[in-house]
Design a protein around this motif. Structure first.
Motif, PDB file in Angstrom:
ATOM      1  N   ASN A  92     -25.318   7.820 -32.851  1.00 20.15           N
ATOM      2  CA  ASN A  92     -24.306   7.757 -31.784  1.00 20.15           C
ATOM      3  C   ASN A  92     -23.977   9.122 -31.191  1.00 20.15           C
ATOM      4  O   ASN A  92     -23.040   9.233 -30.397  1.00 20.15           O
ATOM      5  CB  ASN A  92     -23.020   7.140 -32.336  1.00 20.15           C
ATOM      6  N   GLN A  95     -24.037   9.071 -27.426  1.00 20.79           N
ATOM      7  CA  GLN A  95     -23.806   7.787 -26.763  1.00 20.79           C
ATOM      8  C   GLN A  95     -22.578   7.802 -25.857  1.00 20.79           C
ATOM      9  O   GLN A  95     -22.649   7.355 -24.714  1.00 20.79           O
ATOM     10  CB  GLN A  95     -23.669   6.681 -27.814  1.00 20.79           C
ATOM     11  N   PRO A  96     -21.427   8.308 -26.309  1.00 21.81           N
ATOM     12  CA  PRO A  96     -20.254   8.269 -25.443  1.00 21.81           C
ATOM     13  C   PRO A  96     -20.317   9.358 -24.376  1.00 21.81           C
ATOM     14  O   PRO A  96     -21.029  10.357 -24.508  1.00 21.81           O
ATOM     15  CB  PRO A  96     -19.097   8.520 -26.408  1.00 21.81           C
ATOM     16  N   TYR A 104     -14.244   8.689 -29.636  1.00 22.07           N
ATOM     17  CA  TYR A 104     -15.326   7.825 -30.112  1.00 22.07           C
ATOM     18  C   TYR A 104     -15.684   8.161 -31.558  1.00 22.07           C
ATOM     19  O   TYR A 104     -15.736   7.266 -32.422  1.00 22.07           O
ATOM     20  CB  TYR A 104     -16.527   8.033 -29.193  1.00 22.07           C
ATOM     21  N   THR A 138     -13.416  -0.506 -34.484  1.00 25.35           N
ATOM     22  CA  THR A 138     -14.637  -1.030 -33.868  1.00 25.35           C
ATOM     23  C   THR A 138     -14.350  -1.685 -32.526  1.00 25.35           C
ATOM     24  O   THR A 138     -15.220  -1.706 -31.649  1.00 25.35           O
ATOM     25  CB  THR A 138     -15.330  -2.037 -34.802  1.00 25.35           C
ATOM     26  N   LEU A 141     -14.512   1.198 -30.241  1.00 28.63           N
ATOM     27  CA  LEU A 141     -15.891   1.680 -30.114  1.00 28.63           C
ATOM     28  C   LEU A 141     -16.687   0.844 -29.118  1.00 28.63           C
ATOM     29  O   LEU A 141     -17.445   1.379 -28.303  1.00 28.63           O
ATOM     30  CB  LEU A 141     -16.585   1.653 -31.478  1.00 28.63           C
ATOM     31  N   SER A 145     -18.329   2.324 -25.686  1.00 25.96           N
ATOM     32  CA  SER A 145     -19.771   2.545 -25.808  1.00 25.96           C
ATOM     33  C   SER A 145     -20.513   2.403 -24.491  1.00 25.96           C
ATOM     34  O   SER A 145     -21.588   2.983 -24.319  1.00 25.96           O
ATOM     35  CB  SER A 145     -20.357   1.574 -26.840  1.00 25.96           C
ATOM     36  N   ARG A 146     -19.957   1.615 -23.579  1.00 26.83           N
ATOM     37  CA  ARG A 146     -20.621   1.394 -22.298  1.00 26.83           C
ATOM     38  C   ARG A 146     -19.585   1.353 -21.181  1.00 26.83           C
ATOM     39  O   ARG A 146     -18.452   0.904 -21.391  1.00 26.83           O
ATOM     40  CB  ARG A 146     -21.366   0.053 -22.297  1.00 26.83           C
ATOM     41  N   ALA A 151     -19.404  -4.633 -22.006  1.00 26.54           N
ATOM     42  CA  ALA A 151     -18.760  -3.976 -23.141  1.00 26.54           C
ATOM     43  C   ALA A 151     -17.279  -4.349 -23.209  1.00 26.54           C
ATOM     44  O   ALA A 151     -16.742  -4.630 -24.290  1.00 26.54           O
ATOM     45  CB  ALA A 151     -18.922  -2.470 -23.039  1.00 26.54           C
ATOM     46  N   ALA A 238     -22.182  -4.673 -26.757  1.00 27.08           N
ATOM     47  CA  ALA A 238     -21.981  -3.289 -27.190  1.00 27.08           C
ATOM     48  C   ALA A 238     -23.269  -2.491 -27.037  1.00 27.08           C
ATOM     49  O   ALA A 238     -24.369  -3.043 -27.006  1.00 27.08           O
ATOM     50  CB  ALA A 238     -21.516  -3.261 -28.638  1.00 27.08           C
ATOM     51  N   ALA A 239     -23.125  -1.180 -26.944  1.00 26.39           N
ATOM     52  CA  ALA A 239     -24.302  -0.313 -26.919  1.00 26.39           C
ATOM     53  C   ALA A 239     -25.030  -0.405 -28.259  1.00 26.39           C
ATOM     54  O   ALA A 239     -24.413  -0.653 -29.307  1.00 26.39           O
ATOM     55  CB  ALA A 239     -23.894   1.126 -26.638  1.00 26.39           C
ATOM     56  N   VAL A 242     -23.675   1.397 -31.417  1.00 29.15           N
ATOM     57  CA  VAL A 242     -22.459   0.786 -31.937  1.00 29.15           C
ATOM     58  C   VAL A 242     -22.781  -0.525 -32.641  1.00 29.15           C
ATOM     59  O   VAL A 242     -22.201  -0.856 -33.678  1.00 29.15           O
ATOM     60  CB  VAL A 242     -21.450   0.555 -30.795  1.00 29.15           C
TER      61      VAL A 242
END
Length: 536
Positions: A92, A95-96, A104, A138, A141, A145-146, A151, A238-239, A242
């Motif tokens: 990750n 990712q963010p 994140y 979560t 998250l 994530s997207r 998301a 979710a991505a 994640v």
């Protein structure tokens, strides 16, 4: 054990707490360069917590304080959660968005802190809040994530269903409190442990209702059928990095919590509970694998795969501690071994999806993976190792994990009161493993046998995600060739479950544990296990 010593034993948890707050503080920094340090800080915090855990060594578990009981099960869970947590942070890493990286990464650390507290909880309230500490971050998250509608939709859906599961769990724990008259799970004094819950013939209606509701509430956390409905949509929305975390952290916390609750009842439960778990395990394995066969979206396929793996783990949960003479000797140790292997191999599959983009979209479908091996042979090799391990194909650790789980059911003693259903469940598991090979091989066939992908395939995530993929796949071979270290730790953690009720918690060898808790000849009762003999 006094409270001061107990607090020293909780050093890894304090490190995670302070590190999560510091990482969250970085997210509020005005300078974008400082915010980018969040991933490195999170990685450093996890490394420090893991080093402190190993340096402290395995605790004896001879005392409890402040609603916590630090045992070898805590040590094992810490090692697994922190190790896989490092891989989660690597996958990750980028990712963010840069401006959200602090928030994140802090959510990952808070969720891991919840897993560690679940393993130490010795109070119903602490257990509930620890499990919710795993889940609530979560939700954030998924939303972070997207930057798209899917998301947000997944986060909202997961939040409301998670709130319902939390309500069911809290209601069940309230019944257990009413049956026991206290929120304390085990009384620990002078190295001797006793359960506060009624068990066997003393199990009343309040305790039975509470146990049923707790199983339902935790069934959501481990994505067991019929509590699985959120998983495919949430995993798809979710991505990918994640999703890899979602498939492991709540599952680990859920199974550790189930072990604690079943241990509190001395693993002596009515036949109705046994058959309920049997039915959930069979449906979870079969439903997960059959529905995965119908998918073309790899993330949904892996979501149903995650459901099926929960079914495999429930086989070991039903076997329980020291019920036979198989390779792992008992189901609890087999479960603990398997969940550790599952965390790495499942994350590795999602790491490949997070490593590339096709044009302006993430890799998600079988068509997106077509021919990717020709453009990225090493990354695809890592995917193949993880997929073969998920399949349970030698020479990978996933093969050993399934072998230990099914062998624990096949090798129960002949006098075991539930021997026939356990063997039938293990056969269902073996058949399901063969069914699962069909959709796992579809993933590899798309990656290796399709036409080469176009020029629009671009690597993303940089070196950290590739290191994460490598560190997920390499241990699959290492643990197959040398599983002894992880097996020994799993057995030590399982010995706590074996000895939590009837014998002092001083360190006892695993051989002594197996001898003390041999189920012996059948007694004609319908419980999952005989009442354990008095301590020797």
């Amino acid at each position: 054990m006094n409270a001061e010593f107990q607090l020293r034993q909780l050093s890894p948890e304090f490190i995670l707490l302070i590190g999560a707050c510091a990482t969250l503080g970085l997210g509020a920094a005005k300078a974008s360069l400082i915010r980018c340090w969040a991933s490195g800080l999170a990685c450093g915090v996890l490394l420090l917590a893991l080093v402190v855990t190993v340096w402290q060594g395995e605790p004896a578990g001879t005392g409890a304080a402040l609603g916590l009981w630090v045992t070898p099960l805590t040590f094992y869970t810490r090692c697994i959660a922190l190790s896989v947590g490092l891989l989660i942070v690597l996958v990750n890493w980028r990712q963010p968005a840069a401006q959200e990286r602090g928030e994140y990464m802090s959510m990952i650390l808070f969720s891991l802190l919840g897993v560690l507290l679940t393993a130490s909880a010795n109070d119903l309230l602490v257990l509930f809040f620890a499990i919710e500490l795993v889940s609530i971050p979560t939700y954030v998250l998924i939303a972070l994530s997207r930057d798209d509608r899917r998301a947000s939709e997944s986060a909202v859906k997961y939040f409301f269903l998670g709130a319902m599961a939390a309500a069911i769990l809290a209601y069940g724990l309230s019944f257990l409190y009413g049956a026991a008259g206290t929120t304390v799970i085990h009384q620990v004094a002078n190295g001797v442990v006793s359960s506060t819950f009624p068990a066997g013939p003393a199990l009343g209606s309040s305790a039975l209702i509470g146990l049923l509701l707790v199983i339902f509430g935790l069934g959501f956390k481990v994505a067991a059928i019929p509590f699985h409905v959120y998983a495919p949509d949430v995993y798809e929305g979710a991505a990918s990095p994640v999703t890899g975390a979602l498939a492991f952290l709540p599952k680990l916390a859920g199974f550790v919590a189930l072990l604690k609750i079943f241990t509190a009842f001395n693993w002596v439960m009515p036949a109705e509970i046994n058959w309920l778990i049997w039915a959930i395990a069979a449906l979870t394995m079969t439903g997960g694998n059959v529905l995965a066969l119908l998918q073309t979206n790899v993330k949904r396929m892996l979501a149903y795969s995650s459901i099926a793996h929960s079914g495999y783990m429930m086989v070991a949960l039903l076997v329980g501690p020291v019920a036979g003479k198989g390779p792992m000797h008992d189901g609890v140790a087999a479960l603990l071994f398997y969940v550790a292997v599952y965390g790495a191999m499942n994350l590795g599959a999602f790491a490949l999806l997070a490593s590339f983009r096709k044009g302006d979209k993430d890799l998600e479908t079988l068509d997106d993976l077509t021919g990717i091996a020709r453009r990225a042979p090493l990354a695809t090799l890592g995917l193949a190792v993880c997929v073969f391990s998920l399949m349970g194909f030698p020479p990978t650790a996933g093969f050993l994990g399934k072998l230990y789980i099914f062998a624990s059911a096949f090798c129960v003693s002949e006098g075991h009161a539930f021997r026939g259903p356990l063997i039938a469940l293990a056969i269902i598991g073996v058949v399901n493993s063969a069914i699962a090979a069909a959709y796992y091989l579809r993933i590899l066939a798309s990656a290796y046998m399709g036409e080469a992908v176009g020029e629009d395939l671009a690597p993303v995530g940089g070196a950290p995600v590739r290191w994460g993929l490598a560190l997920c796949s390499i241990p699959m071979f290492v643990l197959f060739a040398w599983p002894a270290g992880l097996i020994e730790q799993a057995r030590d953690a399982s010995a706590v479950v074996n000895h939590a009720i009837t014998v002092p918690t001083s360190r006892v060898t695993y051989a002594e544990s197996a001898e003390a808790f041999d189920p012996g000849p059948a007694t004609g009762d319908s419980t999952l296990f005989k009442a354990y003999p008095e301590s020797r």
